[in-house]
Design a protein around this motif. Sequence first.
Motif, PDB file in Angstrom:
ATOM      1  N   PRO A 242       0.813  -1.223   0.000  1.00 23.26           N
ATOM      2  CA  PRO A 242       0.000   0.000   0.000  1.00 23.26           C
ATOM      3  C   PRO A 242       0.843   1.270   0.000  1.00 23.26           C
ATOM      4  O   PRO A 242       1.882   1.344   0.657  1.00 23.26           O
ATOM      5  N   ARG A 243       0.376   2.261  -0.752  1.00 18.59           N
ATOM      6  CA  ARG A 243       1.046   3.560  -0.813  1.00 18.59           C
ATOM      7  C   ARG A 243       0.070   4.700  -0.515  1.00 18.59           C
ATOM      8  O   ARG A 243       0.454   5.693   0.086  1.00 18.59           O
ATOM      9  N   ASN A 244      -1.142   4.559  -0.983  1.00 19.42           N
ATOM     10  CA  ASN A 244      -2.150   5.602  -0.769  1.00 19.42           C
ATOM     11  C   ASN A 244      -3.499   4.938  -0.539  1.00 19.42           C
ATOM     12  O   ASN A 244      -3.785   3.871  -1.088  1.00 19.42           O
ATOM     13  N   GLY A 245      -4.309   5.598   0.276  1.00 25.11           N
ATOM     14  CA  GLY A 245      -5.662   5.121   0.465  1.00 25.11           C
ATOM     15  C   GLY A 245      -6.002   4.856   1.915  1.00 25.11           C
ATOM     16  O   GLY A 245      -5.165   4.949   2.819  1.00 25.11           O
ATOM     17  N   LEU A 246      -7.252   4.537   2.135  1.00 28.53           N
ATOM     18  CA  LEU A 246      -7.795   4.302   3.469  1.00 28.53           C
ATOM     19  C   LEU A 246      -8.442   2.933   3.536  1.00 28.53           C
ATOM     20  O   LEU A 246      -9.192   2.543   2.640  1.00 28.53           O
ATOM     21  N   TYR A 247      -8.118   2.200   4.593  1.00 25.87           N
ATOM     22  CA  TYR A 247      -8.821   0.955   4.895  1.00 25.87           C
ATOM     23  C   TYR A 247      -9.396   1.073   6.297  1.00 25.87           C
ATOM     24  O   TYR A 247      -8.667   1.372   7.251  1.00 25.87           O
ATOM     25  N   ALA A 248     -10.693   0.840   6.420  1.00 27.78           N
ATOM     26  CA  ALA A 248     -11.345   0.939   7.725  1.00 27.78           C
ATOM     27  C   ALA A 248     -12.368  -0.178   7.856  1.00 27.78           C
ATOM     28  O   ALA A 248     -13.027  -0.561   6.874  1.00 27.78           O
ATOM     29  N   GLU A 249     -12.491  -0.708   9.061  1.00 26.21           N
ATOM     30  CA  GLU A 249     -13.479  -1.745   9.315  1.00 26.21           C
ATOM     31  C   GLU A 249     -13.997  -1.627  10.743  1.00 26.21           C
ATOM     32  O   GLU A 249     -13.288  -1.180  11.646  1.00 26.21           O
ATOM     33  N   ALA A 250     -15.258  -2.033  10.910  1.00 28.13           N
ATOM     34  CA  ALA A 250     -15.889  -2.080  12.225  1.00 28.13           C
ATOM     35  C   ALA A 250     -16.566  -3.435  12.375  1.00 28.13           C
ATOM     36  O   ALA A 250     -17.198  -3.925  11.427  1.00 28.13           O
ATOM     37  N   LYS A 251     -16.431  -4.033  13.581  1.00 25.31           N
ATOM     38  CA  LYS A 251     -16.949  -5.377  13.814  1.00 25.31           C
ATOM     39  C   LYS A 251     -17.812  -5.409  15.080  1.00 25.31           C
ATOM     40  O   LYS A 251     -17.309  -5.668  16.171  1.00 25.31           O
ATOM     41  N   PRO A 252     -19.100  -5.152  14.978  1.00 21.42           N
ATOM     42  CA  PRO A 252     -19.996  -5.374  16.123  1.00 21.42           C
ATOM     43  C   PRO A 252     -20.394  -6.852  16.198  1.00 21.42           C
ATOM     44  O   PRO A 252     -20.671  -7.483  15.178  1.00 21.42           O
ATOM     45  N   GLU A 253     -20.424  -7.410  17.426  1.00 22.29           N
ATOM     46  CA  GLU A 253     -20.745  -8.824  17.629  1.00 22.29           C
ATOM     47  C   GLU A 253     -21.551  -8.967  18.912  1.00 22.29           C
ATOM     48  O   GLU A 253     -21.358  -8.212  19.872  1.00 22.29           O
ATOM     49  N   ILE A 254     -22.413  -9.976  18.923  1.00 22.57           N
ATOM     50  CA  ILE A 254     -23.199 -10.260  20.123  1.00 22.57           C
ATOM     51  C   ILE A 254     -23.227 -11.759  20.351  1.00 22.57           C
ATOM     52  O   ILE A 254     -23.406 -12.537  19.418  1.00 22.57           O
ATOM     53  N   ALA A 255     -22.974 -12.152  21.605  1.00 23.95           N
ATOM     54  CA  ALA A 255     -23.004 -13.557  22.006  1.00 23.95           C
ATOM     55  C   ALA A 255     -24.142 -13.762  22.985  1.00 23.95           C
ATOM     56  O   ALA A 255     -24.391 -12.915  23.840  1.00 23.95           O
ATOM     57  N   GLY A 256     -24.810 -14.897  22.889  1.00 26.53           N
ATOM     58  CA  GLY A 256     -25.920 -15.170  23.789  1.00 26.53           C
ATOM     59  C   GLY A 256     -27.054 -15.923  23.130  1.00 26.53           C
ATOM     60  O   GLY A 256     -28.069 -16.202  23.764  1.00 26.53           O
ATOM     61  N   LEU A 257     -26.886 -16.261  21.866  1.00 27.37           N
ATOM     62  CA  LEU A 257     -27.900 -17.049  21.173  1.00 27.37           C
ATOM     63  C   LEU A 257     -27.671 -18.519  21.499  1.00 27.37           C
ATOM     64  O   LEU A 257     -27.379 -19.350  20.633  1.00 27.37           O
ATOM     65  N   GLY A 258     -27.778 -18.852  22.804  1.00 26.15           N
ATOM     66  CA  GLY A 258     -27.373 -20.155  23.285  1.00 26.15           C
ATOM     67  C   GLY A 258     -25.941 -20.069  23.791  1.00 26.15           C
ATOM     68  O   GLY A 258     -25.296 -19.026  23.747  1.00 26.15           O
ATOM     69  N   GLY A 259     -25.439 -21.173  24.297  1.00 26.58           N
ATOM     70  CA  GLY A 259     -24.077 -21.191  24.782  1.00 26.58           C
ATOM     71  C   GLY A 259     -23.942 -20.620  26.181  1.00 26.58           C
ATOM     72  O   GLY A 259     -24.931 -20.362  26.873  1.00 26.58           O
ATOM     73  N   ASP A 260     -22.693 -20.421  26.603  1.00 29.20           N
ATOM     74  CA  ASP A 260     -22.398 -19.995  27.968  1.00 29.20           C
ATOM     75  C   ASP A 260     -22.048 -18.521  28.090  1.00 29.20           C
ATOM     76  O   ASP A 260     -21.909 -18.020  29.198  1.00 29.20           O
ATOM     77  N   SER A 261     -21.833 -17.827  26.976  1.00 24.66           N
ATOM     78  CA  SER A 261     -21.395 -16.435  27.013  1.00 24.66           C
ATOM     79  C   SER A 261     -22.531 -15.509  26.633  1.00 24.66           C
ATOM     80  O   SER A 261     -23.354 -15.826  25.748  1.00 24.66           O
ATOM     81  N   ASN A 262     -22.568 -14.361  27.290  1.00 23.45           N
ATOM     82  CA  ASN A 262     -23.538 -13.317  26.978  1.00 23.45           C
ATOM     83  C   ASN A 262     -22.806 -11.975  26.998  1.00 23.45           C
ATOM     84  O   ASN A 262     -22.483 -11.453  28.066  1.00 23.45           O
ATOM     85  N   PHE A 263     -22.535 -11.438  25.834  1.00 26.20           N
ATOM     86  CA  PHE A 263     -21.841 -10.155  25.783  1.00 26.20           C
ATOM     87  C   PHE A 263     -22.086  -9.481  24.443  1.00 26.20           C
ATOM     88  O   PHE A 263     -22.505 -10.106  23.462  1.00 26.20           O
ATOM     89  N   PHE A 264     -21.826  -8.180  24.453  1.00 24.00           N
ATOM     90  CA  PHE A 264     -21.798  -7.404  23.210  1.00 24.00           C
ATOM     91  C   PHE A 264     -20.389  -6.849  23.062  1.00 24.00           C
ATOM     92  O   PHE A 264     -19.833  -6.287  23.993  1.00 24.00           O
ATOM     93  N   ARG A 265     -19.826  -7.025  21.868  1.00 27.52           N
ATOM     94  CA  ARG A 265     -18.447  -6.613  21.627  1.00 27.52           C
ATOM     95  C   ARG A 265     -18.373  -5.858  20.302  1.00 27.52           C
ATOM     96  O   ARG A 265     -19.016  -6.240  19.321  1.00 27.52           O
ATOM     97  N   VAL A 266     -17.588  -4.798  20.293  1.00 30.36           N
ATOM     98  CA  VAL A 266     -17.359  -4.058  19.064  1.00 30.36           C
ATOM     99  C   VAL A 266     -15.879  -3.689  18.986  1.00 30.36           C
ATOM    100  O   VAL A 266     -15.281  -3.256  19.975  1.00 30.36           O
ATOM    101  N   THR A 267     -15.290  -3.931  17.835  1.00 32.10           N
ATOM    102  CA  THR A 267     -13.899  -3.557  17.588  1.00 32.10           C
ATOM    103  C   THR A 267     -13.834  -2.815  16.257  1.00 32.10           C
ATOM    104  O   THR A 267     -14.694  -2.991  15.388  1.00 32.10           O
ATOM    105  N   GLY A 268     -12.820  -2.007  16.123  1.00 30.61           N
ATOM    106  CA  GLY A 268     -12.647  -1.245  14.882  1.00 30.61           C
ATOM    107  C   GLY A 268     -11.202  -0.905  14.643  1.00 30.61           C
ATOM    108  O   GLY A 268     -10.378  -0.867  15.571  1.00 30.61           O
ATOM    109  N   GLU A 269     -10.886  -0.663  13.375  1.00 33.38           N
ATOM    110  CA  GLU A 269      -9.519  -0.308  12.998  1.00 33.38           C
ATOM    111  C   GLU A 269      -9.567   0.510  11.721  1.00 33.38           C
ATOM    112  O   GLU A 269     -10.400   0.255  10.846  1.00 33.38           O
TER     113      GLU A 269
END
Length: 838
Positions: A602-629
């Motif tokens: 890469p030399r020029n330009g923008l890369y961006a991403e966002a990752k919202p996630e939710i756990a709790g549709l069954g299983g043992d974990s219940n959380f909301f998580r969001v990461t971005g870069e």
Amino acid sequence: MMLMKTVRRFKSASLAAAVLAVALLSGGGVALAQEIVVQGNGRVDAETVRSYVTGSGSLEEARRNMLQTGMFSDVRLSRQGNRIIVNVRENTTVNRVVIEGSKRFQRDAIENELQTKARRPFNQATVDADVARLRELYARVGRAAAKVSARTVDLPNGRIDVVFTVEEGGKTGVVEINFVGNEAFSSRRLRELMNTTEMNLLSFLKSNDVYDPDKIALDAEIIRRHYLKNGYADFHFVSTDARYDDQKEGYVITFTVSEGQQYRVGSVGFDSRVSQVDPTILKDEIEPRVGDVYSAEDVEKTLNNMTNAAVRRGQPFVIVRPTGARNPATHTVDIGFVVEEGPRVYIERINVRGNTRTRDYVIRRELDIGEGDPFNKVLMDRAERRLNGLGYFKKVRVSTEPGSAADRVVVNIDVEDQPTGAFSISGGYSTSDGAIGEVAISESNFLGRGQFVRLAGQLGQRSNGVDFSFTEPYFLGYRFAAGFDLFSKYSDQTQYSRYENRTTGGQIRIGLPLTEESGVTLRYSLYEQNLKVPNTIRRPYNDCSVPIPGYTLLNPDGTSAYPSCAFDGEASIAVKESQGSTLTSLAGLTLAYNTVNDLRNPRNGLYAEAKPEIAGLGGDSNFFRVTGEARYYKELYEDIIGLVKIQGGHIESTGSNRSSNGLATFGGDLRLVDHFFLGPTLVRGFAPSGIGPRDISTPDSSQNALGGTTYIGGTLEAQFPIPLIPRDLGIKGAVFADAGTLFGYRGPRGFDVTRDGTISCGNPTIQPECVNVRDRIVLRSSIGASILWNSPLGPIRFDYAYALSKDEGVIVNYPTLGPVRVGQDQTQAFRFSGGTRF
């Protein structure tokens, strides 16, 4: 009267006889010959030979026709009175074709290039042409010095064997790539644009240093587009010279260019002659702006955008024509876009040719139009770019020809399949995983259906695993990708924490393109984590709870070192309580935006991403998580690339999370393994899991990271070429500054629960049953330098960082031990990561 008629008849007969005699003597016709004698024939029947002579043509024409059959090497015709003598020499028949000395190519690959075939007549000219063709074939794979010869072996009954002998010799690639006339861009920069590289010490590992005229022509087009993109509208190649240097034992490529002046956009005009489409809608699609550096890429993008906008509004015949007026005095270009109604031409037929492996529908689905649709040149050009970008074909060419009527056109798509499978053996080393190796097999055009399949296995010092991926790029016939992943990975975290973990599960995903630059991926994951605390004499991390028979920690003099097992590397009580298996059911999505010019370099330009996630549709974990870069690249100066990177994340409990024993944790706290554990991926200069909250209940707190719920970080970096190091080696330098923090432990803090539900830590003499958390918002920062090597074996990176600020921890006075600093961040100045593929 009777006498006069008789005289006239006599004269006519005499004239006819004279004409016949002249014809016979001159050899003009052969039809009246009484006898045709055939001599020298063996395999060819005499009647077959006579059939070529008894025609109405001349003897010379008969001779040429016989030679053209390929059955004869020589034919001679002569006339003796009323007889025609035909003397022939029959061609020898090829019994078989033998290839000797070839190691670079399989027999089938060579035979497909040869025109000399078994059971066909032998022809020396064809053999000579085959020799030249084989030399060219070897030259294309870097064996220009290969020697090819042919000989024949006589056999009975007019048959021969044709033997091609090959002496492959050594590799002869491109030893120099020179540029003449370039001033705006250095030769180094232009060579970086090319796919063809110069030979160097690593040539035995690469193949892109081989001279290939087609690849050189493609490189020239890449360079031309680069100049046009950067405002050099007058750019052109004066000459392109490729010569083989016997002394250097390789090719020297010389490009002579004429750059001209750099132009900027002087004005932007717009003229719409299509009343059915709102001009404002089309005008909004214009990319160039007044004062910008002129870019042919922006003009091309505008044509695509306007055409798509018109098609979406029911005007498929719209044509967008760019206009440009250069002003050499001011170095500006006045750009205009004319939108008008084009000819009403429809696609009669689409012919797909040359695909021996890839299925027709895989090619046709890259077209936005089909048979019977209005023909649009811009959309066809876009389809050609898409097909070239698939990587399935060596070359793609889209052409048109007139149809059965004036308003019909036939589209021809000519392709040439190329291998798309890969088998790789990879190896590498990183400070987090140690030495690791990988064996992988992948296919990007599975069964010619355009599907991607990959199976890989990893084995390393502190990690191992296996994963399988499948992707269908056109799910249910629509332009979005769907696939699934299966994985199982073991990781040994005892070097930086006090546990081992195995994660096993799978994921399904669907990717939806939104625009040319953006897209969204929907994901659902189901995975099980099995956490274990080792407890052996070498790693006694759980001996307070499970004593090791016969194990006693001793001083050098043989006396007992500590009164408590908590001082020999005991895991945090929070880690112990997290042992066992937990199941996580997770749904999420990834929003991505990408304008980076080249993801690999890469030399020029923008890369961006966002990752919202939710756990709790069954299983043992219940959380909301969001990461971005987000990463922004900018070429500050030729070959000096600036990078600004920001990242962040947060996780929050959404209910009652269950521990491994099935009991709900208090207050809906997060499980330990759901926290963020960070180190050099956030701030270089720190060890894996080296920053963030820690359990300081024991002196081993440096290894008892608890993770955090919130992190944020930023990076400034400048990448540059290293002087005196050839560009072909792919080595660059970098300097960087990182800053970030991780905080917010939200896991359980007490595990000694009384009957009435209250937490009582008591006064334990072995290991506290309450987690004593050091959790502070401390800014960690570092500066450092890196060496980046984009080697033929894979990307490798060396980082050396110095921590400027960190959490220094706290001093705790332990019985018998005295004051001990605990809870401090763990630094790691040197970090190395990389891999190989061969």
